[in-house]
Design a protein around this motif. Sequence first.
Motif, PDB file in Angstrom:
ATOM      1  N   SER A 101     -57.242 -62.890  51.113  1.00  0.00           N
ATOM      2  CA  SER A 101     -57.407 -61.407  50.317  1.00  0.00           C
ATOM      3  C   SER A 101     -57.994 -62.244  48.820  1.00  0.00           C
ATOM      4  CB  SER A 101     -56.396 -60.920  50.070  1.00  0.00           C
ATOM      5  OG  SER A 101     -55.389 -61.309  49.437  1.00  0.00           O
ATOM      6  N   ASP A 208     -54.319 -53.817  45.120  1.00  0.00           N
ATOM      7  CA  ASP A 208     -54.048 -55.050  46.051  1.00  0.00           C
ATOM      8  C   ASP A 208     -52.381 -54.899  46.762  1.00  0.00           C
ATOM      9  OD1 ASP A 208     -53.503 -57.658  46.930  1.00  0.00           O
ATOM     10  OD2 ASP A 208     -54.226 -58.571  45.211  1.00  0.00           O
ATOM     11  N   TYR A 211     -48.435 -57.609  49.404  1.00  0.00           N
ATOM     12  CA  TYR A 211     -47.061 -57.750  50.117  1.00  0.00           C
ATOM     13  C   TYR A 211     -46.326 -56.468  50.654  1.00  0.00           C
ATOM     14  CZ  TYR A 211     -47.625 -61.856  47.129  1.00  0.00           C
ATOM     15  OH  TYR A 211     -47.987 -62.823  46.738  1.00  0.00           O
ATOM     16  N   SER A 238     -53.715 -58.551  53.297  1.00  0.00           N
ATOM     17  CA  SER A 238     -53.771 -60.024  53.534  1.00  0.00           C
ATOM     18  C   SER A 238     -52.597 -60.187  54.750  1.00  0.00           C
ATOM     19  CB  SER A 238     -53.337 -61.020  52.464  1.00  0.00           C
ATOM     20  OG  SER A 238     -53.343 -62.030  52.870  1.00  0.00           O
ATOM     21  N   SER A 240     -51.341 -63.071  55.033  1.00  0.00           N
ATOM     22  CA  SER A 240     -50.974 -64.522  54.234  1.00  0.00           C
ATOM     23  C   SER A 240     -49.462 -64.283  54.278  1.00  0.00           C
ATOM     24  CB  SER A 240     -51.575 -64.822  52.953  1.00  0.00           C
ATOM     25  OG  SER A 240     -52.724 -65.223  52.976  1.00  0.00           O
TER      26      SER A 240
HETATM   27  C1  PLP Z   1     -51.327 -60.011  44.573  1.00  0.00           C
HETATM   28  C2  PLP Z   1     -52.016 -61.186  45.650  1.00  0.00           C
HETATM   29  N1  PLP Z   1     -53.096 -61.011  45.918  1.00  0.00           N
HETATM   30  C3  PLP Z   1     -53.876 -61.844  46.292  1.00  0.00           C
HETATM   31  C4  PLP Z   1     -53.454 -62.920  46.759  1.00  0.00           C
HETATM   32  C5  PLP Z   1     -54.249 -64.047  47.779  1.00  0.00           C
HETATM   33  O1  PLP Z   1     -53.631 -64.288  48.812  1.00  0.00           O
HETATM   34  P1  PLP Z   1     -54.614 -64.844  50.072  1.00  0.00           P
HETATM   35  O2  PLP Z   1     -55.517 -65.318  49.712  1.00  0.00           O
HETATM   36  O3  PLP Z   1     -53.727 -65.687  50.742  1.00  0.00           O
HETATM   37  O4  PLP Z   1     -54.511 -63.654  51.260  1.00  0.00           O
HETATM   38  C6  PLP Z   1     -52.138 -63.263  46.451  1.00  0.00           C
HETATM   39  C7  PLP Z   1     -51.275 -64.684  46.619  1.00  0.00           C
HETATM   40  O5  PLP Z   1     -50.508 -64.745  46.512  1.00  0.00           O
HETATM   41  C8  PLP Z   1     -51.340 -62.468  45.629  1.00  0.00           C
HETATM   42  O6  PLP Z   1     -50.114 -62.638  45.276  1.00  0.00           O
END
Ligand code: PLP
Length: 411
Positions: A101, A208, A211, A238, A240
């Motif tokens: 993301s 965003d 989580y 995401s 992630s």
């Molecule tokens: C609020 C938030 N947005 C975006 C990201 C980006 O994560 P990723 O590129 O791994 O999806 C993070 C990563 O910790 C995050 O905490």
Amino acid sequence: MTTFDFAPLLAPGLPPPAVKWTGFPKYNFVGGHNDADHLPLDALLKAATDVLAREGRTLATYGLASGPLGYRPLRGFLAQKLKRTAGISCDADEILVTSGSLQALDLVNALLLARGDTVLIEQATYQGALTRLARLGVNAVGVPLDAEGMRMDALAAALDDLKRCGVRPKYIYTIPTVQNPTGTIMSAARRHELLRLAAEHGVPIFEDDCYADLIWDGRRPPALYAMSKQGGVIHIGSFSKSIAPALRVGYIVAEWDVLARMLPLKTDAGSGALEQMVLGEFCAPHFDAHLPRLTRGLRAKLETLMDALNEQFGTAAEFDDPKGGIFLWVKLPDAVDTQKLFQPALAAGVSINPGAEWSTDASYGKSRTRLCFANPSHEAIRAGVAKLAEVCRREFGVPDRIANVEQRARA
Ligand SMILES: Cc1ncc(COP(=O)(O)O)c(C=O)c1O
């Protein structure tokens, strides 16, 4: 051999050089790493074999057989998951798969921002969002938070102030569902108010939801994207945090006319296909069952962390029990400057995120720190917090009691 000197040729305005990676610290409380024990490795292995055996030859074309928005079965899964969990009604063609993301953040910024613009953002927020805005020369106005996330009275005041100065912010960036770093969830009522204020001032919302899958009781209000009656929300997410950050798979949900302006900015000819294929294959049958296993494990680690902080720091460490996620946002006494604590802690093997780097307001962040509890083991959490207390006491005289033992008597 003399090395070629690139220095005089470098483009102006580059960020400072990176330092070489020397491995993870022994007690690693930084970054957004995940819990390795809860990575669904066997199912991912099987998914990789199955999907490659069936569709591997589509790797011969850019974008597989799915076009530039990303692997179609993964977008199909996301469309139905977002409907079920976040109330978002969208078509698979209103989802763009991105390289994490972070690329979603870059694309939204590239679409909307120019040097000198202003955005509104939570006062404590994701460092990756703040550094991007700083690099783009964008003015980030912080809005304070409370236990329900971004405060609407403060947002209304900030919007009015900007209006008086003739400034129309380009977006309101919020992490409403398990906020990073505070772990709060914005209530449905507050979401309505946010949408109302944004519409009144003609400002889009950048939501965003990184989580949102990691909530202890699994319950969440609908996404702002779902609640909005007149559009004006861009939603990102995401895999992630729910599966694995190294896969680098995130996504953007937006109406097609927005995605149509964003796609030409995504100049990488498609995000990595293998990880999209593996996730597409894995998620439909396994995602829902995987989540509660992961969140149970995370909650147990959070409890270990909160116990260790209580034991080692006593009342010197203040925090609210987050509703989900992988972070604890800790307030230490005012005497502590966590940016100055960082180096000596690291020298003792403990890495922490200093609060000032996660805030629009350095004085608010000064004695705060963000601790990620997902990756270290329970033992490392306990030992790392004990070490941190030791270093903090040595550098700042705080806490004056460690592990319920009067240290001053010993010193
Ligand atoms: C609020 C938030 N947005 C975006 C990201 C980006 O994560 P990723 O590129 O791994 O999806 C993070 C990563 O910790 C995050 O905490």
